[in-house]
Design a protein around this motif. Structure first.
Motif, PDB file in Angstrom:
ATOM      1  N   UNK A 106       0.838  -1.178   0.000  1.00 14.39           N
ATOM      2  CA  UNK A 106       0.000   0.000   0.000  1.00 14.39           C
ATOM      3  C   UNK A 106       0.885   1.245   0.000  1.00 14.39           C
ATOM      4  N   UNK A 107       0.507   2.246  -0.783  1.00 13.37           N
ATOM      5  CA  UNK A 107       1.286   3.474  -0.858  1.00 13.37           C
ATOM      6  C   UNK A 107       1.848   3.691  -2.238  1.00 13.37           C
ATOM      7  N   UNK A 109       4.932   5.432  -2.929  1.00 13.73           N
ATOM      8  CA  UNK A 109       6.326   5.812  -2.978  1.00 13.73           C
ATOM      9  C   UNK A 109       7.246   4.628  -3.149  1.00 13.73           C
ATOM     10  N   UNK A 110       8.332   4.626  -2.354  1.00 18.46           N
ATOM     11  CA  UNK A 110       9.373   3.636  -2.513  1.00 18.46           C
ATOM     12  C   UNK A 110       8.853   2.210  -2.288  1.00 18.46           C
ATOM     13  N   UNK A 111       7.724   2.045  -1.652  1.00 20.40           N
ATOM     14  CA  UNK A 111       7.185   0.717  -1.403  1.00 20.40           C
ATOM     15  C   UNK A 111       6.520   0.070  -2.592  1.00 20.40           C
ATOM     16  N   UNK A 112       6.473   0.745  -3.741  1.00 21.14           N
ATOM     17  CA  UNK A 112       5.888   0.140  -4.934  1.00 21.14           C
ATOM     18  C   UNK A 112       6.712  -1.078  -5.361  1.00 21.14           C
ATOM     19  N   UNK A 126       6.892  -5.282 -20.800  1.00 16.15           N
ATOM     20  CA  UNK A 126       6.765  -6.075 -19.580  1.00 16.15           C
ATOM     21  C   UNK A 126       5.309  -6.216 -19.162  1.00 16.15           C
ATOM     22  N   UNK A 127       5.070  -7.102 -18.226  1.00 19.67           N
ATOM     23  CA  UNK A 127       3.765  -7.244 -17.597  1.00 19.67           C
ATOM     24  C   UNK A 127       3.904  -6.986 -16.097  1.00 19.67           C
ATOM     25  N   UNK A 128       3.073  -6.078 -15.585  1.00 16.00           N
ATOM     26  CA  UNK A 128       2.980  -5.819 -14.143  1.00 16.00           C
ATOM     27  C   UNK A 128       1.556  -6.178 -13.724  1.00 16.00           C
ATOM     28  N   UNK A 129       1.408  -7.247 -12.973  1.00 17.00           N
ATOM     29  CA  UNK A 129       0.071  -7.671 -12.572  1.00 17.00           C
ATOM     30  C   UNK A 129       0.140  -8.420 -11.240  1.00 17.00           C
ATOM     31  N   UNK A 130      -0.939  -8.349 -10.464  1.00 16.16           N
ATOM     32  CA  UNK A 130      -0.997  -9.066  -9.208  1.00 16.16           C
ATOM     33  C   UNK A 130      -0.175  -8.439  -8.103  1.00 16.16           C
ATOM     34  N   UNK A 131       0.391  -7.252  -8.363  1.00 18.84           N
ATOM     35  CA  UNK A 131       1.110  -6.528  -7.324  1.00 18.84           C
ATOM     36  C   UNK A 131       0.117  -5.687  -6.522  1.00 18.84           C
ATOM     37  N   UNK A 155      -3.651  -4.139  -7.227  1.00 21.76           N
ATOM     38  CA  UNK A 155      -4.819  -3.792  -6.423  1.00 21.76           C
ATOM     39  C   UNK A 155      -4.825  -2.361  -5.916  1.00 21.76           C
ATOM     40  N   UNK A 156      -3.653  -1.791  -5.601  1.00 24.69           N
ATOM     41  CA  UNK A 156      -3.617  -0.415  -5.097  1.00 24.69           C
ATOM     42  C   UNK A 156      -3.426   0.598  -6.223  1.00 24.69           C
TER      43      UNK A 156
END
Length: 244
Positions: A106-107, A109-112, A126-131, A155-156
């Protein structure tokens, strides 16, 4: 496949290449300035049942991820833990034809899952999913190229751009990225495979993708690429079927 594991309290790495193998990360690692690390057609598995895990790419370090590499945080998001990459100012990043899943928290910033705070990063196909949160470009990011990616089901949030310079590029003038169409109200009245309106990303940069895609539109045929590589297919028949 070669299988490797890092499991100390914190590891500083000069360079570590993984080619067609599996690397298990169970604790923080730091890629030091002056190092070059290449993860090619590999599985980077991140898991720790009790703590967050960060992969830090320091100023002057180079990280190259490509050719069907799978970065999978092994259900970290389900545990409420944060497994993430922090690409710091002055680092060099190239991530192409790969997948990141189960990273981030959640958030914004750097926590992505992938936090990019450097210049001229290359993030393509690329694929970004399920994060929990997928891709975030930080305030020091500039002149990064981000296109032909598939960003959905995070989700966020799928992506965010907080660049102060506000000069990151989210399309190449012909193709942009695939976003979650239903969430964006995506429409293509002229049936050219591109969205009728630009997608303005969240974040201080007010960045936009002016060539949004709805699904796989442009594909490549190359049987040397791993099956996980977005937009790549082994045969012409498979490529045609993907865009039909």
């Amino acid at each position: 496949d070669e299988q490797l594991a890092f499991a100390s309290s914190s590891i500083e790495i000069i360079s570590y290449d993984v080619i067609s193998g599996t690397l298990l990360l169970t604790d923080d690692i730091v890629l030091l300035g002056g190092s070059t690390t290449n993860w090619d057609d590999s599985h980077i598995a991140i898991y720790n049942a009790s703590k967050n895990v960060s992969i830090t790419v320091e100023p002057g370090a180079t990280l190259i991820i490509g050719n069907g590499c799978l970065i999978d945080a092994l259900n970290g998001a389900d545990q409420g833990l944060n497994y993430h990459f922090d690409v710091q100012p002055g680092a060099i990043l190239s991530m192409t034809d790969s997948t990141m899943t189960h990273c981030g928290t959640t958030g914004t910033g750097v926590g992505a899952g992938l936090y990019v705070n450097t210049t001229s990063a290359e993030i393509k196909r690329n694929t970004f999913t399920g994060n929990r949160y997928g891709l975030v470009l930080g305030p020091n990011s500039s002149l990064c190229e981000i296109w032909h990616n598939d960003l959905y089901g995070n989700t966020e949030g799928n992506a965010r751009d907080d660049s102060v310079a506000a000069d990151n590029r989210w399309d190449d003038g012909t193709w942009g990225n695939i976003w979650t169409p239903t969430a964006l109200g995506w429409a293509d009245a002229d049936d050219d495979g591109l969205g009728d309106a630009a997608y303005v990303l969240p974040g201080a940069a007010s960045a936009s993708d002016g060539r949004t895609l709805d699904g796989v539109t442009n594909v490549f045929v190359d049987d040397d690429y791993a099956h996980e590589a977005a937009f790549y297919f082994d045969t012409l028949v498979e490529a045609v079927a993907a865009v039909a």
